[in-house]
Design a protein around this motif. Structure first.
Motif, PDB file in Angstrom:
ATOM      1  N   VAL A   1      82.510 108.204  79.997  1.00  0.00           N
ATOM      2  CA  VAL A   1      82.671 106.920  80.674  1.00  0.00           C
ATOM      3  C   VAL A   1      83.311 107.179  82.046  1.00  0.00           C
ATOM      4  N   ASP A   2      82.781 106.527  83.103  1.00  0.00           N
ATOM      5  CA  ASP A   2      83.293 106.821  84.439  1.00  0.00           C
ATOM      6  C   ASP A   2      84.742 106.348  84.596  1.00  0.00           C
ATOM      7  N   VAL A   3      85.400 106.867  85.650  1.00  0.00           N
ATOM      8  CA  VAL A   3      86.837 106.639  85.789  1.00  0.00           C
ATOM      9  C   VAL A   3      87.166 105.159  85.931  1.00  0.00           C
ATOM     10  N   ALA A   4      86.324 104.434  86.694  1.00  0.00           N
ATOM     11  CA  ALA A   4      86.606 102.999  86.883  1.00  0.00           C
ATOM     12  C   ALA A   4      86.617 102.300  85.517  1.00  0.00           C
ATOM     13  N   SER A   5      85.641 102.639  84.658  1.00  0.00           N
ATOM     14  CA  SER A   5      85.582 102.001  83.340  1.00  0.00           C
ATOM     15  C   SER A   5      86.718 102.483  82.454  1.00  0.00           C
ATOM     16  N   GLN A   6      87.101 103.751  82.628  1.00  0.00           N
ATOM     17  CA  GLN A   6      88.243 104.260  81.857  1.00  0.00           C
ATOM     18  C   GLN A   6      89.503 103.483  82.213  1.00  0.00           C
TER      19      GLN A   6
ATOM     20  N   LEU B   1      94.271 113.295  77.548  1.00  0.00           N
ATOM     21  CA  LEU B   1      94.918 111.990  77.528  1.00  0.00           C
ATOM     22  C   LEU B   1      94.365 111.051  78.586  1.00  0.00           C
ATOM     23  N   GLY B   2      94.050 111.595  79.773  1.00  0.00           N
ATOM     24  CA  GLY B   2      93.407 110.815  80.831  1.00  0.00           C
ATOM     25  C   GLY B   2      94.143 109.531  81.144  1.00  0.00           C
ATOM     26  N   GLU B   3      93.372 108.460  81.332  1.00  0.00           N
ATOM     27  CA  GLU B   3      93.929 107.175  81.736  1.00  0.00           C
ATOM     28  C   GLU B   3      94.815 106.561  80.656  1.00  0.00           C
ATOM     29  N   LEU B   4      94.655 107.012  79.425  1.00  0.00           N
ATOM     30  CA  LEU B   4      95.437 106.416  78.342  1.00  0.00           C
ATOM     31  C   LEU B   4      96.837 107.021  78.255  1.00  0.00           C
TER      32      LEU B   4
ATOM     33  N   ARG C   1      91.087 117.554  88.993  1.00  0.00           N
ATOM     34  CA  ARG C   1      89.933 116.738  89.335  1.00  0.00           C
ATOM     35  C   ARG C   1      90.374 115.286  89.474  1.00  0.00           C
ATOM     36  N   ALA C   2      89.435 114.460  89.985  1.00  0.00           N
ATOM     37  CA  ALA C   2      89.708 113.028  90.043  1.00  0.00           C
ATOM     38  C   ALA C   2      89.978 112.544  88.635  1.00  0.00           C
TER      39      ALA C   2
ATOM     40  N   ASP D   1      76.958  98.208  90.297  1.00  0.00           N
ATOM     41  CA  ASP D   1      77.581  98.578  91.563  1.00  0.00           C
ATOM     42  C   ASP D   1      79.027  98.988  91.301  1.00  0.00           C
ATOM     43  N   LEU D   2      79.240 100.259  91.015  1.00  0.00           N
ATOM     44  CA  LEU D   2      80.567 100.743  90.659  1.00  0.00           C
ATOM     45  C   LEU D   2      80.984 101.854  91.605  1.00  0.00           C
TER      46      LEU D   2
END
Lengths: 266, 311
Positions: A176-181, A205-208, A238-239, B288-289
């Protein structure tokens, strides 16, 4: 419940000496796991360490060869109040020979235990769950035409739609991309603040990370770490890796933690 | 001319039977296609043949007239037992569903031919069950058809959300505490009842076609489970009733006509459907993301241009 006598918090997930064998493979070799109300527990471990097998044993998909699993105080089975449990499987080829819409798939999350028919107002609840994962406008879309990440979010919506007290997720943000994460982490933050208990299988762990209160690391079918969440390794640059604090736990995790780093994005 | 057909009591019974089968068979077929068990109907049909022969044997033994008075009840019993058995085999996981089906095919046909011989009949006696005999539908047959169809529709439509859940993602259904085993048996039993209902109309060898082909037609034009089921039922009714009507005027086999008609509809729809859906796209399919990587300015511009092209 055995645990509730020595801990003030209520135990919602409990595994005692859990063994699971698949043919000749001894996949879980005596796993003990406790999750108390309000905790956000990350289940970490390398590929093949038994994370998914453990989670599947906890929700009744795998019948343990030995040992016992309990959810919300009841042995896993028909005695569990399934309306309070949400499960997000690892993205799979699930889905049959007939295309179905996001709305239909998410609505199936409203059925549990002996509830075999959709409740009144199910459309609104499904729409709200789809909104929570940012797919509010995709209800009518056939799931098989959505992207992999979007399909993953449909599975999350299917678990959220019954407004569970306990959420068990198997790599919910893989691919799942970062914005959605970030959006997912924000949703989880809100739900956890409202009292949701979470057991989540993760590769990193990432965004969580800010949410996780405890980490359990599996290695070769056993719990090798149960305590403070391990910090990400220094070579994460990385991003998406905003928290790069070297930490003593890195050493104890060694190769397993390194293996966690490899797979998150397609 | 139509009035002539509609006032014929044989035709009235036949039309009603065709109508019921046209509605019910695709409802059950939708679940079978969903669980990728399209051939289950065939397997059950073969086992039902053994049931027909067994009913015949018992009927002869009990001195009933006609000899085949118990053929249809025999088929119902054998089909239900066979379908539950295949579910047990699937659950045990020792044999794949595919192999279990194959064994059912062979055992069903062999058992039927063997038993009909013991009953003093010949394989020829089985023909009307293999290929249907809608023109000989009696009042008793019709009542059985009505009752069984009502059961199938009540279960198939009433429990559609639960049956969808189990068919779509069985593991998730287990993890939701649904009575998955019971629901699987329900699908199996309902499939068995449908086979025996449709037996008189199209025959055991073509039963499955009536369950599956309308679903295949519906899939060409819709991408939702519920709508697939509804569309398939409409297609089922249309081909059953029009196929039967054709055979009222022309001396051809009703079962075969109905199935050929269904396949013709499938062929036409698969040719026409792409033309209908080709039209204009419903908008940009790409959300659009923001990207996960920092793009150089040139790439950002190209992305903006690409987004414009999709609008």
């Amino acid at each position: 419940m055995r645990m509730s006598t020595d801990h003030p918090a209520v135990t919602v997930v409990e595994a005692r000496a859990l063994h699971f064998r698949a043919g000749a493979s001894h996949i879980l070799r005596g796993v003990d796991l406790t999750v108390r109300r309000g905790e956000v527990v990350a289940l970490l471990g390398a590929n093949g360490s038994g994370k998914s097998t453990l989670v599947k044993s906890l929700v009744g998909i795998n019948a343990p060869t030995q040992g016992e699993a309990r959810l919300l105080g009841a042995p896993v089975g028909s005695g569990v109040d399934w309306s309070r449990v949400g499960y997000v499987p690892q993205r799979s080829g699930a889905g049959g020979g007939i295309p179905s819409t996001a709305q239909e798939v998410v609505a199936s999350g409203l059925l549990h235990g002996r509830r075999l028919r959709l409740p009144r107002g199910w459309r609104e609840r499904v729409a709200a769950a789809l909104d929570q994962v940012g797919l509010g406008d995709r209800g009518g879309d056939p799931v098989h035409l959505l992207s992999g990440g979007q399909q993953q979010r449909i599975l999350i919506a299917r678990a959220l739609v019954r407004e569970p007290d306990l959420l068990i997720l198997d790599e919910p943000v893989a691919g799942v991309d970062v914005a959605s994460q970030e959006a997912f982490a924000a949703t989880m933050r809100r739900l956890v603040d409202d009292g949701l208990t979470v057991l989540v299988v993760l590769h990193e762990l990432g965004e969580l990370e800010p949410l996780v209160t405890r980490a359990v690391v599996l290695g070769h079918g056993k719990v090798v770490h149960d305590g403070a969440p391990p910090r990400p390794r220094e070579d994460h640059d990385r991003a998406g890796h905003r928290h790069q604090h070297p930490h003593a736990d890195d050493n104890t995790l060694g190769e397993q933690a390194r293996a966690l780093d490899l797979e998150v994005r397609p | 001319m139509i009035t002539l057909m509609l006032t014929d009591p044989f035709m009235q019974r036949a039309l009603l039977a065709a109508l019921l089968v046209g509605v019910t068979a695709p409802v059950v077929g939708t679940y079978l296609v969903q669980r990728k068990l399209s051939l289950l109907g065939d397997g059950i049909g073969h086992v039902a043949l053994t049931g027909v022969a067994l009913g015949w044997l018992v009927g002869v033994g009990a001195g009933l007239t006609p000899n085949d008075a118990l053929a249809v009840p025999g088929a119902v019993v054998a089909a239900v037992v066979g379908s539950v058995l295949i579910e047990v085999v699937r659950r045990r996981g020792r044999t794949s569903g595919d192999l279990a089906l194959a064994i059912m095919f062979y055992g069903g046909i062999a058992g039927g031919v063997l038993l009909i011989g013991i009953a003093g009949g010949s394989a020829g006696n089985l023909m009307q069950y293999l290929f249907g005999s809608i023109s000989t539908v009696s009042d008793a047959d019709l009542w059985l058809t009505v009752v069984l169809s009502a059961v199938v529709l009540t279960v198939g439509v009433g429990l559609r959300h639960a049956l969808f859940s189990v068919s779509h993602d069985e593991e998730f259904a287990v993890a939701s505490g649904l009575p998955v085993w019971a629901l699987n048996v329900v699908v199996a039993v309902v499939s068995a009842l449908t086979v025996t209902v449709a037996m008189r109309v199209v025959g055991l060898l073509l039963v499955s076609a009536l369950m599956i082909v309308p679903v295949a037609v519906a899939q060409q034009v819709t991408h939702a489970f519920g709508r697939t089921m509804l569309t398939a039922s409409v297609v089922g009714v249309v081909v059953c009733v029009s196929g039967l009507t054709i055979t009222y005027w022309h001396n051809v086999s009703p079962g075969a006509t109905i199935v050929v008609l269904a396949i013709a509809v499938y062929a036409v729809v698969s040719l026409v459907a792409p033309l209908l859906t080709r039209g204009r796209p419903a908008g940009d399919p790409h959300p659009d993301l923001p990207d996960d990587v920092d793009l150089p300015a040139a790439a950002t511009e190209r992305a903006a241009a690409a987004a414009k092209e999709c609008r």
